[in-house]
Design a protein around this motif. Structure first.
Motif, PDB file in Angstrom:
ATOM      1  N   PRO A  31       0.859  -1.204   0.086  1.00 34.18           N
ATOM      2  CA  PRO A  31       0.044  -0.180   0.070  1.00 34.18           C
ATOM      3  C   PRO A  31       0.796   1.585  -0.032  1.00 34.18           C
ATOM      4  O   PRO A  31       0.511   2.452  -0.585  1.00 34.18           O
ATOM      5  CB  PRO A  31      -0.654  -0.197   1.429  1.00 34.18           C
ATOM      6  CG  PRO A  31      -0.943  -1.637   1.565  1.00 34.18           C
ATOM      7  CD  PRO A  31       0.328  -2.035   1.001  1.00 34.18           C
ATOM      8  N   VAL A  32       1.786   1.381   0.668  1.00 37.02           N
ATOM      9  CA  VAL A  32       2.915   2.428   0.603  1.00 37.02           C
ATOM     10  C   VAL A  32       3.357   2.645  -0.694  1.00 37.02           C
ATOM     11  O   VAL A  32       3.653   3.592  -1.081  1.00 37.02           O
ATOM     12  CB  VAL A  32       3.801   2.469   1.867  1.00 37.02           C
ATOM     13  CG1 VAL A  32       4.758   3.530   1.825  1.00 37.02           C
ATOM     14  CG2 VAL A  32       3.346   2.088   3.218  1.00 37.02           C
ATOM     15  N   LEU A  33       3.833   1.537  -1.234  1.00 35.43           N
ATOM     16  CA  LEU A  33       4.635   1.513  -2.530  1.00 35.43           C
ATOM     17  C   LEU A  33       3.490   2.270  -3.509  1.00 35.43           C
ATOM     18  O   LEU A  33       3.891   3.024  -4.414  1.00 35.43           O
ATOM     19  CB  LEU A  33       4.894   0.075  -3.098  1.00 35.43           C
ATOM     20  CG  LEU A  33       6.040  -0.466  -1.967  1.00 35.43           C
ATOM     21  CD1 LEU A  33       6.478  -1.802  -2.808  1.00 35.43           C
ATOM     22  CD2 LEU A  33       6.976   0.441  -1.529  1.00 35.43           C
ATOM     23  N   ARG A  34       2.164   1.824  -3.431  1.00 33.04           N
ATOM     24  CA  ARG A  34       1.369   2.255  -4.310  1.00 33.04           C
ATOM     25  C   ARG A  34       1.195   3.577  -4.010  1.00 33.04           C
ATOM     26  O   ARG A  34       0.791   4.612  -5.115  1.00 33.04           O
ATOM     27  CB  ARG A  34       0.149   1.523  -4.281  1.00 33.04           C
ATOM     28  CG  ARG A  34       0.033  -0.076  -4.968  1.00 33.04           C
ATOM     29  CD  ARG A  34      -1.455  -0.531  -5.054  1.00 33.04           C
ATOM     30  NE  ARG A  34      -2.087  -0.700  -3.770  1.00 33.04           N
ATOM     31  CZ  ARG A  34      -2.052  -1.792  -2.933  1.00 33.04           C
ATOM     32  NH1 ARG A  34      -1.141  -2.878  -3.345  1.00 33.04           N
ATOM     33  NH2 ARG A  34      -2.522  -1.731  -1.915  1.00 33.04           N
ATOM     34  N   LYS A  35       1.028   4.064  -3.079  1.00 37.60           N
ATOM     35  CA  LYS A  35       0.645   5.674  -2.616  1.00 37.60           C
ATOM     36  C   LYS A  35       1.857   6.378  -3.175  1.00 37.60           C
ATOM     37  O   LYS A  35       1.677   7.608  -3.820  1.00 37.60           O
ATOM     38  CB  LYS A  35       0.874   5.779  -0.842  1.00 37.60           C
ATOM     39  CG  LYS A  35       1.007   7.149  -0.300  1.00 37.60           C
ATOM     40  CD  LYS A  35       1.007   7.265   1.228  1.00 37.60           C
ATOM     41  CE  LYS A  35       1.257   8.375   1.599  1.00 37.60           C
ATOM     42  NZ  LYS A  35       1.424   8.690   3.010  1.00 37.60           N
ATOM     43  N   TYR A  36       3.151   6.222  -3.166  1.00 38.71           N
ATOM     44  CA  TYR A  36       4.240   7.059  -3.804  1.00 38.71           C
ATOM     45  C   TYR A  36       4.523   6.628  -5.173  1.00 38.71           C
ATOM     46  O   TYR A  36       4.936   7.739  -5.864  1.00 38.71           O
ATOM     47  CB  TYR A  36       5.593   6.589  -2.916  1.00 38.71           C
ATOM     48  CG  TYR A  36       5.295   7.311  -1.423  1.00 38.71           C
ATOM     49  CD1 TYR A  36       5.623   8.601  -1.379  1.00 38.71           C
ATOM     50  CD2 TYR A  36       5.082   6.614  -0.259  1.00 38.71           C
ATOM     51  CE1 TYR A  36       5.272   9.303  -0.184  1.00 38.71           C
ATOM     52  CE2 TYR A  36       4.927   7.237   1.051  1.00 38.71           C
ATOM     53  CZ  TYR A  36       5.078   8.642   0.955  1.00 38.71           C
ATOM     54  OH  TYR A  36       4.943   9.214   2.192  1.00 38.71           O
ATOM     55  N   LEU A  37       4.250   5.457  -5.597  1.00 35.70           N
ATOM     56  CA  LEU A  37       4.746   4.985  -7.090  1.00 35.70           C
ATOM     57  C   LEU A  37       3.809   4.558  -7.995  1.00 35.70           C
ATOM     58  O   LEU A  37       3.975   4.116  -9.338  1.00 35.70           O
ATOM     59  CB  LEU A  37       5.815   3.803  -7.021  1.00 35.70           C
ATOM     60  CG  LEU A  37       7.093   4.429  -6.106  1.00 35.70           C
ATOM     61  CD1 LEU A  37       8.023   3.309  -6.219  1.00 35.70           C
ATOM     62  CD2 LEU A  37       7.791   5.540  -6.901  1.00 35.70           C
TER      63      LEU A  37
END
Length: 129
Positions: free
Chosen positions: A90-96
């Motif tokens: 979820p954090v990776l999707r948020k930023y990238l």
């Protein structure tokens, strides 16, 4: 072609003789960045919180290089426990999520047992900041 060295002020950079990032022309090569808050060298125990801090550290270095996450073309994730990587998604999707750079995940030991993730990026500045 000018070469710019970027430092976060991390004690690791001084001890191990490296830069947070090296800017060479329009290319930015970012060293593996961990979840330490470099202002006080603290680190959260949770991989998700560490991933958030990694991105804050990466954004800060990219900003100093007059670039942004939208310039990232390649990302490498290193995690000691491969089964924890999905927690970061979820954090990776948020930023990238909108950028979708090429990516690789490697499971390997890190220099400090408190580290749960290390993120390395390569960026190509395609516009002036």
């Amino acid at each position: 072609m000018n070469r710019q060295l970027i430092s976060s002020g991390s004690t690791f950079e001084t001890s191990a003789a490296y830069s947070r990032a090296v800017v060479q022309g329009n290319w930015i090569f970012m060293s593996g960045t961990t979840g330490f808050n470099y202002s006080d060298m603290s680190i959260e125990e949770n991989i998700v919180a560490q991933t958030e801090q990694c991105f804050q550290n990466i954004i800060e270095a990219l900003t100093e290089a007059k670039a942004s996450l939208s310039d990232v073309v390649k990302v490498t994730y290193i995690v000691p426990e491969a089964e924890e990587f999905e927690l970061c998604w979820p954090v990776l999707r948020k930023y990238l999520g909108a950028i979708k750079p090429a990516a690789t995940m490697i499971s390997a030991g890190l220099a400090d047992t408190r580290m749960k993730i290390e993120i390395e990026v390569i960026a190509l500045k395609t516009h002036s900041k």
